[in-house]
Design a protein around this motif. Structure first.
Motif, PDB file in Angstrom:
ATOM      1  N   THR A   1       0.849  -1.195   0.000  1.00 41.64           N
ATOM      2  CA  THR A   1       0.000   0.000   0.000  1.00 41.64           C
ATOM      3  C   THR A   1       0.877   1.235   0.000  1.00 41.64           C
ATOM      4  OG1 THR A   1      -1.725  -1.176   1.197  1.00 41.64           O
ATOM      5  CG2 THR A   1      -1.833   1.228   1.215  1.00 41.64           C
TER       6      THR A   1
ATOM      7  N   THR B   1       1.284   5.395   0.125  1.00 41.05           N
ATOM      8  CA  THR B   1       0.758   6.726   0.448  1.00 41.05           C
ATOM      9  C   THR B   1       1.822   7.740   0.094  1.00 41.05           C
ATOM     10  OG1 THR B   1       1.508   6.497   2.750  1.00 41.05           O
ATOM     11  CG2 THR B   1      -0.783   5.938   2.278  1.00 41.05           C
ATOM     12  N   GLU B   2       1.381   8.919  -0.302  1.00 39.45           N
ATOM     13  CA  GLU B   2       2.316   9.929  -0.803  1.00 39.45           C
ATOM     14  C   GLU B   2       2.403  11.122   0.147  1.00 39.45           C
ATOM     15  OE1 GLU B   2       1.568   9.013  -5.571  1.00 39.45           O
ATOM     16  OE2 GLU B   2       0.839  10.881  -4.697  1.00 39.45           O
ATOM     17  N   GLU B   3       3.624  11.599   0.288  1.00 41.17           N
ATOM     18  CA  GLU B   3       3.885  12.830   1.023  1.00 41.17           C
ATOM     19  C   GLU B   3       4.893  13.638   0.207  1.00 41.17           C
ATOM     20  OE1 GLU B   3       5.132  12.159   5.019  1.00 41.17           O
ATOM     21  OE2 GLU B   3       3.515  10.729   5.458  1.00 41.17           O
TER      22      GLU B   3
ATOM     23  N   ILE C   1       7.499   8.717  -0.713  1.00 35.92           N
ATOM     24  CA  ILE C   1       6.317   7.862  -0.637  1.00 35.92           C
ATOM     25  C   ILE C   1       6.510   6.890   0.528  1.00 35.92           C
ATOM     26  CG2 ILE C   1       5.713   8.011  -3.087  1.00 35.92           C
ATOM     27  CD1 ILE C   1       6.993   5.255  -3.487  1.00 35.92           C
ATOM     28  N   ASN C   2       5.414   6.538   1.162  1.00 34.65           N
ATOM     29  CA  ASN C   2       5.434   5.562   2.240  1.00 34.65           C
ATOM     30  C   ASN C   2       4.832   4.259   1.715  1.00 34.65           C
ATOM     31  OD1 ASN C   2       6.305   7.622   4.027  1.00 34.65           O
ATOM     32  ND2 ASN C   2       4.172   8.289   4.270  1.00 34.65           N
TER      33      ASN C   2
ATOM     34  N   GLN D   1       5.385  12.976  -5.236  1.00 31.97           N
ATOM     35  CA  GLN D   1       4.004  12.826  -5.682  1.00 31.97           C
ATOM     36  C   GLN D   1       3.720  13.612  -6.955  1.00 31.97           C
ATOM     37  OE1 GLN D   1       1.686  14.186  -2.363  1.00 31.97           O
ATOM     38  NE2 GLN D   1       2.429  16.288  -2.481  1.00 31.97           N
TER      39      GLN D   1
ATOM     40  N   TYR E   1      -2.115   1.730  -5.188  1.00 33.79           N
ATOM     41  CA  TYR E   1      -1.785   3.151  -5.278  1.00 33.79           C
ATOM     42  C   TYR E   1      -2.941   4.002  -4.772  1.00 33.79           C
ATOM     43  CZ  TYR E   1       1.895   1.667  -8.562  1.00 33.79           C
ATOM     44  OH  TYR E   1       2.984   1.082  -9.150  1.00 33.79           O
ATOM     45  N   PRO E   2      -2.663   5.228  -4.361  1.00 36.41           N
ATOM     46  CA  PRO E   2      -3.769   6.175  -4.118  1.00 36.41           C
ATOM     47  C   PRO E   2      -4.577   6.345  -5.413  1.00 36.41           C
ATOM     48  CG  PRO E   2      -1.674   7.062  -3.324  1.00 36.41           C
ATOM     49  CD  PRO E   2      -1.344   5.830  -4.105  1.00 36.41           C
TER      50      PRO E   2
END
Length: 882
Positions: free
Chosen positions: A478, A480-482, A486-487, A541, A559-560
């Protein structure tokens, strides 16, 4: 699993060599035969009893001889354990530890169960030899299928893979027939009666009982010599068929002799036998069997007729030939120590089979095909709670038939591909060669392979591969973007999306393979995730990035939603494998609830301009599953049909019906797929053209109107959309076709009918003696995929269970496959409960794992349907499809 945890034969006698002699074959009627097996071996401790494996064998007399040939004892008692498939010989006094010869006289049966020593019926296309076995309307050939536990059906033996021995074999047959075995013929002499001969063969290398093989029939062959020299001379490679079919073996022969040389080179060990024979068998439960020196094949896996066969079968033949020849080293020369490591044979042979086909036919884009077919099928089964580890504990060898599945073959080969990509193919193959050399003519374990690869690569392969092999399931990553990073987090992926904490304890080694440069310059992040979660910096991102480049790693990526949209807008930056993986991931995540069906549908709309067959193949699979799950909701079903029609119509209309000389393999397959998708979605003009062509063909006005490569599409379309007449025409074609693939194609098309009366006729036909047992599961697959008719299949099974069971129970592999494929597509709790109740008081030992898979699959479909049905309808309505 330690040997003490296995149900194995007592170790008081260790076999070293077998002499097997078969005679008095009754080639009609009882189909019985007599035999003598003499086993040289060593008694390891004082014993009054020796136990062997035996099934459907009647032992007449047992004697023990000393090392000097003196007769020591005759068995005073012979007892059978039918459940464990054993026979015990009790002797009047103890046999002291020593080398002895055990002589067993017995009778057996050449059955029609496609297991053990069995007979295959066929209708010859030219006049056969006068003494070819015949009964009724059919002629017969004889052959063997011993893997996993059916050598014991042919003769009493120590039928365990680590009890390797050498074998001498002879058989008495009619003078006009041909006998084959693992080794070349040593001698022929007159038989006991006129018109008979005894054929004996050279001694085999040390090998497991399941690899012994022989065949008898009215055979002819095509031959080629290897280009490489083996001990100074080329090796003959032959493909045998029954008389009249040998020219259809030319393509397989071309593949075979080159593949023997290729594997000799990359394994760094010369092909170890003096000949390599391939044999087409008319009735065959599996695709093929890797008997050492005499590989047996289903006809559609080895025969191809230019102008009459679908070119898809060329692809299949090249792969199956390579897969089985890989086993001559990986499985035969070095054998798994016990059945829990079946994957060592099958996973590796699958991967290296694809490797060989890619080497010889790079234009086929084989690794994209592997991702679309192999990896995705492995994902599907391994996402169920009913899955099992690649290396699955096997207490009793009789359990092993049910693990010849997508986990052992396809997940096994997928993780090997992942490891090979990580280590580098050259280093990987160097390690494999070292493994084979170290364990030649012996048995080995998974850890032995990891040790060889660790030494070749200077990496601790065991530590990062162990969870992939010994733990159930696979992860979803999974994202997640910052800003600036990315995490990523790994968790067990289940198709129901509800992994419990105790089901989600595994931490996999996950190669990330992140591509983050749109120009595809050298900017790949090759690190691995080795913890529950981590941060990847340098990937932002705002930029393009794609995780798991070429779907090299065996995991899903979530992905988101906005990133999935961006990737759908950046298709020009993705490889074919990436596109396949993106669609497959989005579809699976929609099912599990980690993603959404609306996101999947939006992604699929991005592919209108796609022109790659393998990408379209994945699109087709994903849409077919959607239409299957939501089939009972008329509004959603109609909307999905319109969506599919809008997506596929431009591509189908553009590619057209006409085949060009310059069309390559992938173009030919794309045309067939797109026309089929358009017909299934209700494209009126394309359906009309299919009907027009079928009419010209059926009335013999123009037999060329139905192109060889469009038979499955056109037959399926007219049966689905047409009347009784079209159904009857295709049924008649099944009965009279002389095309090697024609019966498979017709059977699949007939299952497309939506008429309840014709469905019942079809099922009566499928279970009649007009359809070979090996093909019955094709009927189940066809009907199960037909949402209009799959419930009729289940109703028929319940109403005619005694007949179904009687027809299928002779071969557990076919039985298991039929149950699993026939019942897994439902999306209804009531049907799941009905299936469970129906089988509650039945002996399901042959297919109990299949029933668990069926229940798990139905529950998955039910949860998916309940969760997403309303959302899908909203989306379809918002875009004007419903």
């Amino acid at each position: 699993m330690a040997s003490k945890d296995r149900e194995i034969l007592p170790d008081v006698f260790i076999p070293v060599h077998y002499d097997v002699s078969l005679f008095d074959l009754q080639l009609s009627g009882s189909w019985g035969y007599n035999g003598i097996v003499k086993v040289n071996g060593r008694v390891t401790r004082p014993t009054k009893e020796i136990v062997l494996n035996s099934k459907e064998i009647d032992v007449k007399k047992v004697e023990v001889y000393g090392e000097d040939g003196t007769k020591l004892f005759e068995a005073s008692n012979i007892t059978y354990d039918r459940t464990s498939e054993r026979v015990a010989f009790q002797f009047p006094a103890e046999i002291a530890p020593s080398d002895i010869l055990l002589s067993v006289q017995f009778t057996g049966i050449m059955n029609n169960a496609m297991a053990g020593f069995y007979r295959s019926k066929y209708k010859p296309i030219v006049e056969p030899a006068a003494d070819t076995p015949k009964e009724g309307d059919f002629h017969y050939m004889l052959s063997t299928q011993f893997e996993s536990c059916d050598a014991r059906r042919a003769f009493p033996c120590f039928d365990e893979p680590n009890l390797k021995s050498t074998f001498d074999f002879e058989i008495e047959i009619p003078s006009g027939q041909i006998a084959l075995s693992n080794m070349p013929i040593k001698d022929e002499r007159a038989g006991r009666n006129p018109g008979l001969k005894v054929v004996s063969f050279e001694r085999t290398p040390v090998m497991s009982t399941y690899l012994l093989a022989w065949a008898v029939g009215d055979f002819e062959y095509v031959e080629a010599m290897t280009q490489r020299k083996y001990q100074g001379k080329s090796i003959p490679v032959r493909v045998y068929t029954t008389r009249g079919l040998k020219e259809q073996a030319q393509f397989a022969l071309e593949c075979a002799h080159r593949t023997v040389d290729y594997f000799s080179e990359i394994f760094e060990i010369e092909y170890p036998l003096p000949k390599a024979d391939l044999l087409a068998v008319h009735e065959f439960a599996m695709g093929a069997m890797e008997n050492w020196g005499l590989v047996t094949y289903r006809t559609t896996a080895v025969l191809f007729e230019e102008g009459k066969s679908d070119t898809r079968y060329k692809n299949r033949i090249a792969y199956v030939v390579a897969h089985e020849l890989a086993h001559q080293w990986f499985g035969n020369l070095v054998t798994m120590e016990w059945w829990n490591e079946l994957w060592l044979n099958e996973g590796f042979a699958t991967w290296v089979g694809w490797l060989a086909v890619d080497h010889f036919y790079p234009e086929w884009n084989i690794w994209s095909q592997f991702v679309a077919e192999g990896v995705q099928q492995a994902f599907q089964l391994d996402s169920l709670r009913a899955s099992h580890p690649i290396e699955v504990p096997v207490r009793n060898a009789l359990e092993v038939d049910q693990i010849f599945d997508h986990i052992s073959y396809l997940k096994g080969s997928s993780v090997i591909r992942m490891l090979s990509d990580h280590l580098g193919r050259e280093i990987f193959l160097r390690g494999v060669a070292a493994y084979l050399k170290a364990h030649a003519y012996g048995n080995a374990t998974t850890n032995d392979l990891w040790s060889a690869l660790s030494k070749a690569s200077n990496q601790d392969v065991t530590s990062f591969m162990d969870p992939w092999i010994r733990k159930i399931g696979f992860p979803v990553l999974t994202v997640t973007e910052e800003p600036g990073q990315i995490n990523i987090r790994q968790n067990r992926f289940l198709s129901t999306g509800d992994a419990k904490p105790e089901e989600d304890e595994t931490i996999w080694w996950i190669p990330l393979g992140i591509k983050s440069n749109p120009d595809f310059t050298d900017n790949t992040h090759t690190g691995a995730l080795v913890s529950r979660s981590d941060i990847v910096s340098g990937v932002t991102q705002d930029s393009f990035y794609k995780i798991n480049m070429n779907l090299s790693g065996f995991y899903r990526t979530n992905y988101p939603a906005h990133r999935l949209t961006k990737l759908g807008q950046s298709l020009n930056l993705l490889s074919t494998e990436d596109k396949i993986g993106l669609i497959g991931d989005a579809a699976a995540l929609a099912v599990s609830g980690n993603g959404s069906t609306t996101a999947l549908l939006s992604l699929l709309r991005s592919f209108k301009e796609e022109n790659n067959y393998l990408v379209w193949s994945q699109i087709s699979t994903s849409i077919a599953n959607l239409r299957s799950v939501f089939a009972q909701n008329d509004l959603v079903s109609s909307g999905l049909r319109k969506f599919t029609l809008e997506l596929v119509s431009p591509a189908a209309e553009k590619i057209g019906w006409e085949f060009m000389l310059e069309d390559d393999y992938l173009t030919v397959q794309l045309r067939k797929l797109l026309i089929g998708m358009a017909c299934h979605a209700g494209h009126r003009d394309i359906i009309a053209e299919a009907s027009r062509r079928f009419s010209l063909w059926a009335t013999a006005k123009d037999k060329s109107a139905v192109h060889t490569n469009l038979r499955s599409v056109i037959f399926g379309a007219v049966v689905s959309e047409g009347s009784d007449q079209e159904y009857k025409f295709v049924k008649e074609e099944y009965l009279k076709t002389d095309s090697v693939d024609g019966k498979e194609i017709c059977l699949g098309a007939l299952g497309r009918t939506k008429n309840a009366d014709l469905v019942r006729d079809y099922l009566d036909f499928v279970f009649s003696d007009k359809v070979a047992i090996q093909d019955i599961h094709n009927g189940a697959v066809s009907l199960a995929s037909n949402s209009s008719s799959r419930h009729l299949l289940w109703e028929y099974m319940k109403a005619h269970w005694d007949m179904v069971e009687s027809r299928l129970s002779t071969n557990n592999v076919v039985f298991e496959r039929f149950v699993r494929m026939g019942l897994s597509k439902f999306a209804d709790h009531a049907i799941e409960a009905d299936i469970s109740a129906f089988f509650q008081n039945k002996d399901t030992s042959a297919y109990d794992r299949a029933l668990v898979i069926v229940a798990d699959s139905i529950r998955t479909n039910v949860h998916y349907k309940a969760r997403d049905e309303g959302l899908v309808l909203e989306w379809l309505q918002s875009y004007g499809y419903a």
